[in-house]
Each structure stands twice: as C-alpha cells, then as structure tokens.
Scaffold this motif. Structure first.
Motif, PDB file in Angstrom:
ATOM      1  N   GLY A   1       0.812  -1.229   0.000  1.00  0.00           N
ATOM      2  CA  GLY A   1       0.000   0.000   0.000  1.00  0.00           C
ATOM      3  C   GLY A   1       0.839   1.270   0.000  1.00  0.00           C
ATOM      4  N   ASP A   2       0.381   2.263   0.779  1.00  0.00           N
ATOM      5  CA  ASP A   2       0.995   3.597   0.768  1.00  0.00           C
ATOM      6  C   ASP A   2       2.445   3.614   1.222  1.00  0.00           C
ATOM      7  OD1 ASP A   2      -1.122   4.911  -0.202  1.00  0.00           O
ATOM      8  OD2 ASP A   2      -1.925   5.548   1.751  1.00  0.00           O
ATOM      9  N   GLU A   3       2.885   2.564   1.916  1.00  0.00           N
ATOM     10  CA  GLU A   3       4.258   2.549   2.452  1.00  0.00           C
ATOM     11  C   GLU A   3       5.296   2.215   1.395  1.00  0.00           C
ATOM     12  OE1 GLU A   3       4.310   3.715   5.287  1.00  0.00           O
ATOM     13  OE2 GLU A   3       2.182   3.432   5.725  1.00  0.00           O
ATOM     14  N   ALA A   4       4.833   1.843   0.190  1.00  0.00           N
ATOM     15  CA  ALA A   4       5.781   1.394  -0.848  1.00  0.00           C
ATOM     16  C   ALA A   4       5.725   2.293  -2.067  1.00  0.00           C
ATOM     17  CB  ALA A   4       5.448  -0.028  -1.256  1.00  0.00           C
ATOM     18  N   ARG A   5       6.870   2.413  -2.758  1.00  0.00           N
ATOM     19  CA  ARG A   5       6.922   3.194  -4.003  1.00  0.00           C
ATOM     20  C   ARG A   5       7.724   2.402  -5.036  1.00  0.00           C
ATOM     21  NH1 ARG A   5       6.503   8.722  -2.186  1.00  0.00           N
ATOM     22  NH2 ARG A   5       7.122   9.618  -4.186  1.00  0.00           N
ATOM     23  N   PRO A   6       7.285   2.456  -6.309  1.00  0.00           N
ATOM     24  CA  PRO A   6       8.142   1.882  -7.357  1.00  0.00           C
ATOM     25  C   PRO A   6       9.409   2.725  -7.475  1.00  0.00           C
ATOM     26  CG  PRO A   6       5.922   2.386  -8.207  1.00  0.00           C
ATOM     27  CD  PRO A   6       6.033   3.020  -6.846  1.00  0.00           C
ATOM     28  N   LEU A   7      10.514   2.081  -7.804  1.00  0.00           N
ATOM     29  CA  LEU A   7      11.785   2.771  -8.054  1.00  0.00           C
ATOM     30  C   LEU A   7      12.165   2.563  -9.517  1.00  0.00           C
ATOM     31  CD1 LEU A   7      14.386   4.228  -6.970  1.00  0.00           C
ATOM     32  CD2 LEU A   7      15.335   1.936  -6.631  1.00  0.00           C
ATOM     33  N   ALA A   8      12.316   3.671 -10.249  1.00  0.00           N
ATOM     34  CA  ALA A   8      12.766   3.579 -11.646  1.00  0.00           C
ATOM     35  C   ALA A   8      14.218   4.057 -11.684  1.00  0.00           C
ATOM     36  CB  ALA A   8      11.836   4.381 -12.546  1.00  0.00           C
ATOM     37  N   GLY A   9      14.477   5.210 -12.306  1.00  0.00           N
ATOM     38  CA  GLY A   9      15.860   5.718 -12.354  1.00  0.00           C
ATOM     39  C   GLY A   9      16.337   6.283 -11.028  1.00  0.00           C
ATOM     40  N   GLY A  10      15.413   6.620 -10.159  1.00  0.00           N
ATOM     41  CA  GLY A  10      15.754   7.127  -8.827  1.00  0.00           C
ATOM     42  C   GLY A  10      16.207   8.571  -8.800  1.00  0.00           C
ATOM     43  N   HIS A  11      16.170   9.262  -9.957  1.00  0.00           N
ATOM     44  CA  HIS A  11      16.731  10.620  -9.996  1.00  0.00           C
ATOM     45  C   HIS A  11      15.760  11.706  -9.556  1.00  0.00           C
ATOM     46  CE1 HIS A  11      20.428   9.048 -11.313  1.00  0.00           C
ATOM     47  NE2 HIS A  11      20.926  10.238 -11.569  1.00  0.00           N
ATOM     48  N   SER A  12      14.537  11.341  -9.230  1.00  0.00           N
ATOM     49  CA  SER A  12      13.641  12.254  -8.508  1.00  0.00           C
ATOM     50  C   SER A  12      13.378  11.689  -7.116  1.00  0.00           C
ATOM     51  CB  SER A  12      12.307  12.427  -9.252  1.00  0.00           C
ATOM     52  OG  SER A  12      12.495  13.212 -10.395  1.00  0.00           O
ATOM     53  N   LEU A  13      13.140  10.387  -7.049  1.00  0.00           N
ATOM     54  CA  LEU A  13      12.741   9.781  -5.770  1.00  0.00           C
ATOM     55  C   LEU A  13      13.871   9.804  -4.725  1.00  0.00           C
ATOM     56  CD1 LEU A  13      10.636   8.347  -4.104  1.00  0.00           C
ATOM     57  CD2 LEU A  13      11.191   6.201  -5.251  1.00  0.00           C
ATOM     58  N   ILE A  14      15.080   9.429  -5.142  1.00  0.00           N
ATOM     59  CA  ILE A  14      16.172   9.341  -4.144  1.00  0.00           C
ATOM     60  C   ILE A  14      16.520  10.739  -3.586  1.00  0.00           C
ATOM     61  CG2 ILE A  14      18.558   8.581  -3.725  1.00  0.00           C
ATOM     62  CD1 ILE A  14      16.621   6.221  -4.174  1.00  0.00           C
ATOM     63  N   PRO A  15      16.639  11.785  -4.441  1.00  0.00           N
ATOM     64  CA  PRO A  15      16.861  13.120  -3.849  1.00  0.00           C
ATOM     65  C   PRO A  15      15.751  13.519  -2.868  1.00  0.00           C
ATOM     66  CG  PRO A  15      17.252  13.187  -6.219  1.00  0.00           C
ATOM     67  CD  PRO A  15      16.723  11.819  -5.917  1.00  0.00           C
ATOM     68  N   MET A  16      14.494  13.175  -3.198  1.00  0.00           N
ATOM     69  CA  MET A  16      13.380  13.496  -2.278  1.00  0.00           C
ATOM     70  C   MET A  16      13.533  12.732  -0.962  1.00  0.00           C
ATOM     71  SD  MET A  16      10.866  15.364  -3.807  1.00  0.00           S
ATOM     72  CE  MET A  16       9.233  14.769  -3.530  1.00  0.00           C
ATOM     73  N   MET A  17      14.029  11.497  -1.063  1.00  0.00           N
ATOM     74  CA  MET A  17      14.215  10.698   0.163  1.00  0.00           C
ATOM     75  C   MET A  17      15.372  11.253   0.993  1.00  0.00           C
ATOM     76  SD  MET A  17      13.511   6.903  -1.396  1.00  0.00           S
ATOM     77  CE  MET A  17      14.053   6.012   0.047  1.00  0.00           C
ATOM     78  N   LYS A  18      16.416  11.707   0.295  1.00  0.00           N
ATOM     79  CA  LYS A  18      17.558  12.282   1.025  1.00  0.00           C
ATOM     80  C   LYS A  18      17.143  13.538   1.779  1.00  0.00           C
ATOM     81  CE  LYS A  18      21.668  10.867  -1.399  1.00  0.00           C
ATOM     82  NZ  LYS A  18      22.735  11.377  -2.267  1.00  0.00           N
ATOM     83  N   LEU A  19      16.211  14.295   1.186  1.00  0.00           N
ATOM     84  CA  LEU A  19      15.717  15.514   1.860  1.00  0.00           C
ATOM     85  C   LEU A  19      14.604  15.193   2.863  1.00  0.00           C
ATOM     86  CD1 LEU A  19      15.576  17.819  -1.292  1.00  0.00           C
ATOM     87  CD2 LEU A  19      17.178  18.033   0.628  1.00  0.00           C
ATOM     88  N   ARG A  20      14.270  13.907   2.964  1.00  0.00           N
ATOM     89  CA  ARG A  20      13.163  13.432   3.834  1.00  0.00           C
ATOM     90  C   ARG A  20      11.823  14.031   3.428  1.00  0.00           C
ATOM     91  NH1 ARG A  20      15.367  10.348   8.516  1.00  0.00           N
ATOM     92  NH2 ARG A  20      17.497  10.048   7.816  1.00  0.00           N
ATOM     93  N   LEU A  21      11.704  14.425   2.131  1.00  0.00           N
ATOM     94  CA  LEU A  21      10.397  14.876   1.638  1.00  0.00           C
ATOM     95  C   LEU A  21       9.563  13.669   1.217  1.00  0.00           C
ATOM     96  CD1 LEU A  21      11.564  17.965  -0.459  1.00  0.00           C
ATOM     97  CD2 LEU A  21      10.374  17.968   1.741  1.00  0.00           C
ATOM     98  N   ALA A  22      10.243  12.530   1.022  1.00  0.00           N
ATOM     99  CA  ALA A  22       9.551  11.250   0.800  1.00  0.00           C
ATOM    100  C   ALA A  22      10.202  10.247   1.740  1.00  0.00           C
ATOM    101  CB  ALA A  22       9.706  10.800  -0.651  1.00  0.00           C
ATOM    102  N   THR A  23       9.359   9.459   2.413  1.00  0.00           N
ATOM    103  CA  THR A  23       9.915   8.492   3.376  1.00  0.00           C
ATOM    104  C   THR A  23       9.262   7.117   3.206  1.00  0.00           C
ATOM    105  OG1 THR A  23       8.302   9.333   4.980  1.00  0.00           O
ATOM    106  CG2 THR A  23      10.547  10.195   5.162  1.00  0.00           C
TER     107      THR A  23
END
Ligand code: FAD
Length: 287
Positions: free
Chosen positions: A25-47
């Motif tokens: 559910g909401d706790e999971a996200r698909p990972l593609a190239g990671g070039h938007s998702l990983i920076p967001m995770m590093k900034l803790r804007l996505a967890t």
C-alpha cells in the motif's frame, strides 16, 4: 542528506511487483531511475518504507511502432530516447525535449515513465505528453487501464495513479507528416528545471495555422494544455497580433509559484515569451 530506513525489493515479473506494491500500500513506491525519488528521500520529503525496483522486470523497456502510435516502455531512459531513430523521425519534439532534461548523467538513469509518473510540475515530459495527446498504460491489482495524459495530473505530486499501480507504457499518436514542433525552455543554467517552458505541435496550410496544440511546463501546480492560446492562432499566419493573443491566453491560465526561479509575474511573462518563441519556431519547421 541521508534517507530514512527502507526495505529494497527487486522482482522479476510485473505481476509480482503489482502484487507486492498492492500488499504494501501507501508505504511502498516503485523505483525507476531514482533521480527524482532518491533526492526526495535524502531531503526526507519522501519516506517510503519499501522501494520496489522495476529494473529486473522484462518488457518495461523499448520503443516500438504500433499502427499510428509510438509505444514507449516506462523504463526506457531519456538517453535511450535520444538514441532512437524512430523517435528522431516520428516524434522529433520528444528528442528535442529529452535533450533539454538535466545532463547526460541524469538522462542515463532517468526514465520516461518516472518522469511522467512523478507529478512534479517541473518535469518536462508531462506537458509534452499532453500536447501530443499521449495516454498512459497502468497496471494494478484490479487489472489494467489506460489514462489520457490530459486527465492524469491532479495536483503537485498527485496523479491518477492508484497506490500499487505501475505505469507500464506510454502510447503517443504520431503527429501529421510535415507538422511543425518546438519545445522552448527557459532555465537558469544547463541542467536546471524550467523557469517556464512551452511545447507546440502544429500544422500549416497555405501559410496559415491549421491545427495547433500548446502545453506548458512549471507555470502551475500541474502541467497545462493551453487550449485557448492554441485557438487564438488557428487560421492566422502567426503575425504579431496572433502571437500576442496566444501569449495572453496562455498567461491567463498560469499560476506559478514564486521561488528561486523568480516572482510570479516574471514567470508568467517568460511563460508567454516561451509560447511565442515555440509557435514561431514550430511554424518555421512546418512543411
Ligand atoms: C540534477 C537533476 C536535474 C534534473 N533536471 C530535470 C529537468 O530539467 N527536467 C526534468 O523533467 N527532470 C529533471 N530531473 C528529473 C529526472 O528527469 C528524473 O529522472 C525523472 O523526474 C524521474 O525519473 P526516474 O526514472 O528517475 O524516476 P524515479 O526517481 O525512480 O521515480 C520518480 C517517481 O515516480 C514513481 N515511478 C517511477 N516509475 C514509475 C512507474 N513506472 N510506475 C509508477 N510510478 C513510477 C516513483 O515511485 C517516484 O514517486 C532532474 C534530476 C536531477 C537529479
């Protein structure tokens, strides 16, 4: 700068990835190239607590022609778009736009699926997909469905994707032979997101605009189709009055955020300038 803890999953089939994402559910996200998702995770804007990597799934990559459509697998990278003869010949505006995204390092990893699924108003592909009349193939626990790009974007980082759904492919109708096209992007420096950008696809007949579609990037919380701006140039020879009418109609629907790229009025003004430049360049390419 360090992401929160997460579990990493790499699955071999689409069915398994859909099943896992639906279960988590909401706790999971698909990972593609990671070039938007990983920076967001590093900034803790996505967890997200779980990342489901799509790289191991066969069939999510590639570019093929299906009748009058070009079908692009979601995991096709921006670099692969740039290397495709089919794209260069049938969808030259997609080639032009991909070249304006970030830098080679980002384009080697970043995927077209991640770019359109991300929902960031700064991404360049969404407005282009709307301009081209593209549709997105989505696969979820309750089956597959197709959503028009023009109906996909609902707010900043908020799209028609349901939790657990994976965007598998993008289908783009090939524009008419002899069409003109341009993607005009104002950015502060090479590799930056747009301060404002405009996509134009048009056809000309007897020196006048016959059909036209205009899309706008980063001037609203979602990408925009500027339908009234397009209407303002149809039947004209794109004289100064027509260009100005189109720019005004486009500016009327813009509501950019004031940020490091400039205040609202500036971003709307340059958004209008991008529309005029894209119209002129598209017309000069139309046959
Ligand atoms: C320095 C830098 C500059 C950049 N400049 C630009 C720019 O100018 N223009 C621009 O458009 N982009 C820019 N980007 C973003 C880049 O293009 C990203 O690669 C792109 O936005 C996301 O694609 P990705 O494959 O990396 O997706 P990811 O980062 O892996 O994912 C992004 C989001 O989409 C979701 N997602 C990914 N794939 C799917 C799928 N198949 N189905 C469902 N959900 C999915 C993820 O869960 C996540 O929420 C820049 C990035 C960097 C680091």
């Amino acid at each position: 700068m360090i992401p929160g803890p997460f579990s990493y999953h790499r699955l071999a089939t689409l069915a398994d990835a859909v099943k896992l994402l639906s279960t988590l559910g909401d706790e999971a996200r698909p990972l593609a190239g990671g070039h938007s998702l990983i920076p967001m995770m590093k900034l803790r804007l996505a967890t997200p607590e779980h990342l489901v990597d799509l790289h191991g799934i066969a069939g999510l990559k590639g570019i093929r022609r299906d009748g009058n459509n070009i079908v692009i697998g979601a995991m096709t990278t921006q670099h692969e778009l740039l290397g495709s003869e089919e794209i260069a010949n049938s969808l030259p505006i997609l080639h032009e736009t991909a070249l304006l995204i970030a830098d080679p390092q980002v384009r080697y990893r970043g995927t077209i699926g991640g770019n359109v699924a991300n929902g960031d108003p700064g991404n360049d592909m969404p407005a282009l997909m709307m301009t081209l009349g593209a549709s997105f193939q989505l696969e979820g626990a309750s089956g597959s469905r197709q959503v028009a790009a023009s109906e996909f974007y609902q707010g900043a980082y908020f799209t028609a994707l349901e939790p657990g759904e994976i965007l598998t492919a993008i289908s783009i109708p090939v524009p008419a032979a002899g069409h003109g096209y341009a993607y005009e992007k104002l950015k502060r420096k090479v590799g930056d997101y747009a301060t404002a950008a405009a996509a134009v696809v048009l056809t000309m007949s007897g020196g006048k605009v016959e059909t036209c579609a205009i899309g706008l990037t980063n001037v609203h919380e979602t990408p925009l189709l500027a339908a009234d701006a397009a209407k303002a140039v149809i039947g004209t020879n794109l004289d100064q009055a027509a260009l100005k009418n189109a720019a005004s109609a486009a500016e009327a629907i813009m509501s950019p955020a004031a940020d490091a790229r400039g205040p609202v009025e500036y971003r709307k003004h340059v958004g209008g300038v991008m529309v005029m430049r894209a119209l002129q360049r598209a017309a000069s390419r139309a046959r």
